[in-house]
Design a protein around this motif. Structure first.
Motif, PDB file in Angstrom:
ATOM      1  N   LYS A  14     -14.526 -11.646   5.025  1.00  0.00           N
ATOM      2  CA  LYS A  14     -13.827 -10.330   5.206  1.00  0.00           C
ATOM      3  C   LYS A  14     -14.931  -9.303   4.235  1.00  0.00           C
ATOM      4  CE  LYS A  14      -9.902 -10.536   2.830  1.00  0.00           C
ATOM      5  NZ  LYS A  14      -9.904  -9.806   1.508  1.00  0.00           N
ATOM      6  N   GLY A  15     -15.372  -9.774   3.124  1.00  0.00           N
ATOM      7  CA  GLY A  15     -16.384  -8.932   2.324  1.00  0.00           C
ATOM      8  C   GLY A  15     -17.331  -8.403   3.123  1.00  0.00           C
ATOM      9  N   ALA A  18     -16.380  -5.835   6.091  1.00  0.00           N
ATOM     10  CA  ALA A  18     -15.787  -4.805   5.471  1.00  0.00           C
ATOM     11  C   ALA A  18     -17.122  -3.956   5.144  1.00  0.00           C
ATOM     12  CB  ALA A  18     -15.141  -4.996   4.112  1.00  0.00           C
ATOM     13  N   HIS A  29     -13.672   2.159   1.450  1.00  0.00           N
ATOM     14  CA  HIS A  29     -13.277   0.584   1.322  1.00  0.00           C
ATOM     15  C   HIS A  29     -12.358   0.492   0.373  1.00  0.00           C
ATOM     16  CE1 HIS A  29     -14.587  -3.715   0.314  1.00  0.00           C
ATOM     17  NE2 HIS A  29     -13.476  -3.748   1.065  1.00  0.00           N
ATOM     18  N   ALA A  31     -10.373  -1.992  -1.963  1.00  0.00           N
ATOM     19  CA  ALA A  31     -10.263  -3.270  -2.346  1.00  0.00           C
ATOM     20  C   ALA A  31      -9.277  -3.781  -3.455  1.00  0.00           C
ATOM     21  CB  ALA A  31     -11.482  -4.167  -2.497  1.00  0.00           C
ATOM     22  N   THR A  32      -7.974  -4.020  -3.366  1.00  0.00           N
ATOM     23  CA  THR A  32      -7.062  -3.913  -4.583  1.00  0.00           C
ATOM     24  C   THR A  32      -7.831  -4.728  -5.957  1.00  0.00           C
ATOM     25  OG1 THR A  32      -5.883  -5.687  -3.336  1.00  0.00           O
ATOM     26  CG2 THR A  32      -5.034  -3.300  -3.353  1.00  0.00           C
ATOM     27  N   ASP A  34     -10.890  -5.171  -6.480  1.00  0.00           N
ATOM     28  CA  ASP A  34     -11.783  -4.086  -7.160  1.00  0.00           C
ATOM     29  C   ASP A  34     -11.084  -3.308  -8.127  1.00  0.00           C
ATOM     30  OD1 ASP A  34     -13.731  -5.642  -5.952  1.00  0.00           O
ATOM     31  OD2 ASP A  34     -14.106  -3.936  -4.572  1.00  0.00           O
ATOM     32  N   ASP A  88      -8.638  -3.746   1.882  1.00  0.00           N
ATOM     33  CA  ASP A  88      -8.846  -5.194   1.695  1.00  0.00           C
ATOM     34  C   ASP A  88      -8.121  -5.684   0.538  1.00  0.00           C
ATOM     35  OD1 ASP A  88     -10.517  -7.283   0.953  1.00  0.00           O
ATOM     36  OD2 ASP A  88     -12.274  -6.403   1.069  1.00  0.00           O
ATOM     37  N   GLY A  89      -7.290  -6.440   1.059  1.00  0.00           N
ATOM     38  CA  GLY A  89      -6.308  -7.147  -0.134  1.00  0.00           C
ATOM     39  C   GLY A  89      -4.949  -6.712  -0.137  1.00  0.00           C
TER      40      GLY A  89
END
Length: 216
Positions: A14-15, A18, A29, A31-32, A34, A88-89
């Motif tokens: 995924k990373g 992304a 992007h 990302a929760t 992050d 993401d997440g």
């Protein structure tokens, strides 16, 4: 405008995808994970109750769905998301997805991409992964070994296997993923915005599939 969520198991790539999607499509992007780490470091710039969130994290408690949703909604409301974003997440559960959809129809996702990777492939990817504790370079016993076994090519530091990459932890993470996140596949398939991607292909073949879907 593309409003995309990427779903994949731990170690599903995924990373990597992304980062490529962000570059190719110009998506922000989000990302929760992050964001939560930024909160812990004191670097978060939003209007959420940071101390409340830190409290949940310090106690090892799950952050309530509504807090997570409010955090995401605040983030996607910022000007840089006006041309599209990649989540993401989030969402991690059907409950989060339903609550997010109920907030504002204009903010609903346009695409959900599910990177499908067999469990045995995930285990092989993660169990063979070693990390440099100094420069954070990542190696793999089979696909990207260091020049000298157990030693970082960059700075000569002895490599370590992170707790997240040990078998017991991996199996727990996969069990949680299958229990909490896999039901999202049916939810978004019923909403007719889900596309399954063969995540077991090469990095560039996976991205080629993604480009075909998002460029249509």
């Amino acid at each position: 405008m593309l409003r995309v969520a990427l779903i994949a198991p731990p170690g599903g790539g995924k990373g990597t995808q992304a980062a490529m999607m962000k570059e190719h499509f110009g998506l922000v992007h989000i990302a929760t994970g992050d964001i939560f780490r930024a909160i812990v470091r004191g670097e978060y710039k939003g209007n959420m109750d940071v101390e409340m969130i830190k409290g949940y994290m310090a106690r090892g408690e799950l952050i309530p769905d509504q807090v997570v949703i409010d955090l995401v909604v605040e983030r996607i409301s910022q000007p840089d998301c006006a041309k599209g974003y990649l989540m993401d997440g989030f969402p991690r559960t059907v409950e989060q997805a339903k609550a997010f959809d109920a907030i504002d129809p204009s903010k609903r996702l346009t695409h959900v991409l599910y990177l499908r990777v067999p469990r045995e492939v995930i285990l092989d990817r993660l169990l063979g992964r070693w990390t440099c504790p100094t420069c954070q370079a990542v190696y793999h016993e089979k696909t990207h070994p260091p020049k000298v076994a157990g030693i970082c090519d960059v700075d000569g530091t002895a490599l370590i296997q992170r707790e997240d990459d040990k078998e017991e932890t991996i199996l727990k993470r996969l069990d949680i993923y299958e229990k909490q996140t896999m039901p999202l596949i049916s939810y978004y398939r019923d909403a007719k915005i889900l596309t399954e991607i063969d995540g077991n292909a090469t990095i560039y073949d996976v991205f080629s599939q993604i480009k075909e879907v998002l460029s249509a």
